[in-house]
Design an enzyme around this catalytic site. Sequence first.
Site, PDB file in Angstrom:
ATOM      1  N   ASP A   1       0.852  -1.181   0.000  1.00  0.00           N
ATOM      2  CA  ASP A   1       0.000   0.000   0.000  1.00  0.00           C
ATOM      3  C   ASP A   1       0.887   1.230   0.000  1.00  0.00           C
ATOM      4  O   ASP A   1       2.042   1.181   0.439  1.00  0.00           O
ATOM      5  CB  ASP A   1      -0.927   0.017   1.223  1.00  0.00           C
ATOM      6  CG  ASP A   1      -2.196   0.829   0.977  1.00  0.00           C
ATOM      7  OD1 ASP A   1      -2.084   2.048   0.761  1.00  0.00           O
ATOM      8  OD2 ASP A   1      -3.288   0.235   1.001  1.00  0.00           O
TER       9      ASP A   1
ATOM     10  N   GLY B   1      -6.293   1.439  -5.005  1.00  0.00           N
ATOM     11  CA  GLY B   1      -6.908   2.490  -5.810  1.00  0.00           C
ATOM     12  C   GLY B   1      -7.816   3.372  -4.985  1.00  0.00           C
ATOM     13  O   GLY B   1      -8.044   3.123  -3.795  1.00  0.00           O
TER      14      GLY B   1
ATOM     15  N   SER C   1     -11.329   4.686  -3.820  1.00  0.00           N
ATOM     16  CA  SER C   1     -12.548   3.888  -3.643  1.00  0.00           C
ATOM     17  C   SER C   1     -13.835   4.692  -3.754  1.00  0.00           C
ATOM     18  O   SER C   1     -14.921   4.136  -3.588  1.00  0.00           O
ATOM     19  CB  SER C   1     -12.515   3.187  -2.278  1.00  0.00           C
ATOM     20  OG  SER C   1     -12.433   4.136  -1.233  1.00  0.00           O
TER      21      SER C   1
ATOM     22  N   HIS D   1     -20.399  -0.461  -9.273  1.00  0.00           N
ATOM     23  CA  HIS D   1     -20.524   0.850  -9.912  1.00  0.00           C
ATOM     24  C   HIS D   1     -20.051   0.845 -11.364  1.00  0.00           C
ATOM     25  O   HIS D   1     -20.234   1.834 -12.064  1.00  0.00           O
ATOM     26  CB  HIS D   1     -19.808   1.893  -9.072  1.00  0.00           C
ATOM     27  CG  HIS D   1     -20.402   2.007  -7.702  1.00  0.00           C
ATOM     28  ND1 HIS D   1     -21.692   2.453  -7.498  1.00  0.00           N
ATOM     29  CD2 HIS D   1     -19.919   1.667  -6.476  1.00  0.00           C
ATOM     30  CE1 HIS D   1     -21.965   2.415  -6.202  1.00  0.00           C
ATOM     31  NE2 HIS D   1     -20.914   1.931  -5.571  1.00  0.00           N
TER      32      HIS D   1
ATOM     33  N   TYR E   1     -15.249   6.881 -11.121  1.00  0.00           N
ATOM     34  CA  TYR E   1     -14.809   5.691 -10.389  1.00  0.00           C
ATOM     35  C   TYR E   1     -15.332   4.424 -11.071  1.00  0.00           C
ATOM     36  O   TYR E   1     -14.579   3.459 -11.279  1.00  0.00           O
ATOM     37  CB  TYR E   1     -15.301   5.772  -8.947  1.00  0.00           C
ATOM     38  CG  TYR E   1     -15.175   4.478  -8.175  1.00  0.00           C
ATOM     39  CD1 TYR E   1     -13.935   4.039  -7.728  1.00  0.00           C
ATOM     40  CD2 TYR E   1     -16.295   3.698  -7.889  1.00  0.00           C
ATOM     41  CE1 TYR E   1     -13.814   2.848  -7.018  1.00  0.00           C
ATOM     42  CE2 TYR E   1     -16.178   2.518  -7.175  1.00  0.00           C
ATOM     43  CZ  TYR E   1     -14.944   2.089  -6.750  1.00  0.00           C
ATOM     44  OH  TYR E   1     -14.824   0.912  -6.049  1.00  0.00           O
TER      45      TYR E   1
ATOM     46  N   LYS F   1     -13.429   1.058 -13.126  1.00  0.00           N
ATOM     47  CA  LYS F   1     -13.633  -0.373 -12.941  1.00  0.00           C
ATOM     48  C   LYS F   1     -13.943  -1.055 -14.275  1.00  0.00           C
ATOM     49  O   LYS F   1     -13.510  -2.187 -14.517  1.00  0.00           O
ATOM     50  CB  LYS F   1     -14.749  -0.615 -11.929  1.00  0.00           C
ATOM     51  CG  LYS F   1     -14.408  -0.100 -10.524  1.00  0.00           C
ATOM     52  CD  LYS F   1     -13.100  -0.677 -10.012  1.00  0.00           C
ATOM     53  CE  LYS F   1     -12.777  -0.222  -8.605  1.00  0.00           C
ATOM     54  NZ  LYS F   1     -11.504  -0.798  -8.111  1.00  0.00           N
TER      55      LYS F   1
ATOM     56  N   SER G   1     -21.087  -4.331  -1.291  1.00  0.00           N
ATOM     57  CA  SER G   1     -20.795  -3.486  -0.133  1.00  0.00           C
ATOM     58  C   SER G   1     -20.142  -4.356   0.932  1.00  0.00           C
ATOM     59  O   SER G   1     -20.824  -5.078   1.660  1.00  0.00           O
ATOM     60  CB  SER G   1     -22.086  -2.876   0.420  1.00  0.00           C
ATOM     61  OG  SER G   1     -22.833  -2.254  -0.611  1.00  0.00           O
ATOM     62  N   CYS G   2     -18.809  -4.292   1.016  1.00  0.00           N
ATOM     63  CA  CYS G   2     -18.081  -5.154   1.944  1.00  0.00           C
ATOM     64  C   CYS G   2     -17.792  -4.391   3.229  1.00  0.00           C
ATOM     65  O   CYS G   2     -16.854  -3.579   3.303  1.00  0.00           O
ATOM     66  CB  CYS G   2     -16.793  -5.664   1.309  1.00  0.00           C
ATOM     67  SG  CYS G   2     -15.948  -6.892   2.331  1.00  0.00           S
TER      68      CYS G   2
ATOM     69  N   ARG H   1     -30.201  -0.431   1.566  1.00  0.00           N
ATOM     70  CA  ARG H   1     -29.689  -0.871   0.260  1.00  0.00           C
ATOM     71  C   ARG H   1     -28.752  -2.064   0.430  1.00  0.00           C
ATOM     72  O   ARG H   1     -28.744  -2.990  -0.393  1.00  0.00           O
ATOM     73  CB  ARG H   1     -28.965   0.277  -0.431  1.00  0.00           C
ATOM     74  CG  ARG H   1     -28.327  -0.103  -1.779  1.00  0.00           C
ATOM     75  CD  ARG H   1     -27.697   1.087  -2.478  1.00  0.00           C
ATOM     76  NE  ARG H   1     -27.094   0.700  -3.735  1.00  0.00           N
ATOM     77  CZ  ARG H   1     -25.828   0.300  -3.882  1.00  0.00           C
ATOM     78  NH1 ARG H   1     -25.031   0.257  -2.821  1.00  0.00           N
ATOM     79  NH2 ARG H   1     -25.372  -0.048  -5.074  1.00  0.00           N
TER      80      ARG H   1
END
Length: 276
Positions: free
Chosen positions: A37, A78, A80, A118, A142, A146, A171-172, A180
């Site tokens: 990172d 990247g 997010s 997305h 964004y 992807k 959605s982690c 949602r």
Amino acid sequence: MAHVTTQQLLITGAAGRVGTLMRPRLARPGRLLRLLDIAPLPAPGAGEAVETLQASVTDLDAMREACAGVDAVIHLGGLSTERPWEQILDTNINGSYTVLEAARRAGVPRVVFASSNHAVGFHPADQGEAADYLFPRPDTFYGVSKVAGEALGSLYHDRYSLDVICLRIGSCFERPLNARMLATWLAPDDCARLLEAVLAAPEPGFKVVWGISANTRAWWSLAQARALGYRPQCDAEQFATELGDMVGEFDHRYLGGPFCSPELDAPKGEAEQEAS
């Protein structure tokens, strides 16, 4: 055919939310985790088979060195959320190219790319279960990054025979944060199960896979993920009562939820600010 054994694994973006959640969950006896990172990473704990590297995914020389000797790369690195175009272009799009090119040059056989829902965010949410390989319809710069990452993955498979699996992650989080996410949640334990499945799948080639748990209200297909060996065990429905109906107008209309809202229009970059 026997499953692939992954003994050395490079994870980019390892200091981010998903990388932090995956670090303990991907640890295995006999496996070395090489964590990379741009941000500082916690030092390895006692008995932890971990190497930490501080470098950017846009640095080809650093990435080639990081890829040396690994069996697979999980590319989480990247930006997010939505950012000005020049930042997305450099970090997310050029960064994804750099990771794939470094893996190719280092002889790494497999890359798992953290794509996103997305990439298809502007697809209407009322058209039934979203199929695997749903055609791109990004909701942000964004999301465009992807789509570009998936396209690069396809190229590197077809041209160089690199196995590339793109995970369109929902959605982690440790738990769903809003209504949602009752549809889009990917529990961290299931995220680890999905990663282990795609790492172990023999000769997957190029694949695009939805990344969610076995949610009762799921919008997206898990057929491709299950075909690769993924067996989700979590369901966001256990949080339904406490979350209620905290869903906005745009959450109802499109798969990308709030990323489709006018409020998430990309902030202007320096060039745009000077011209305005």
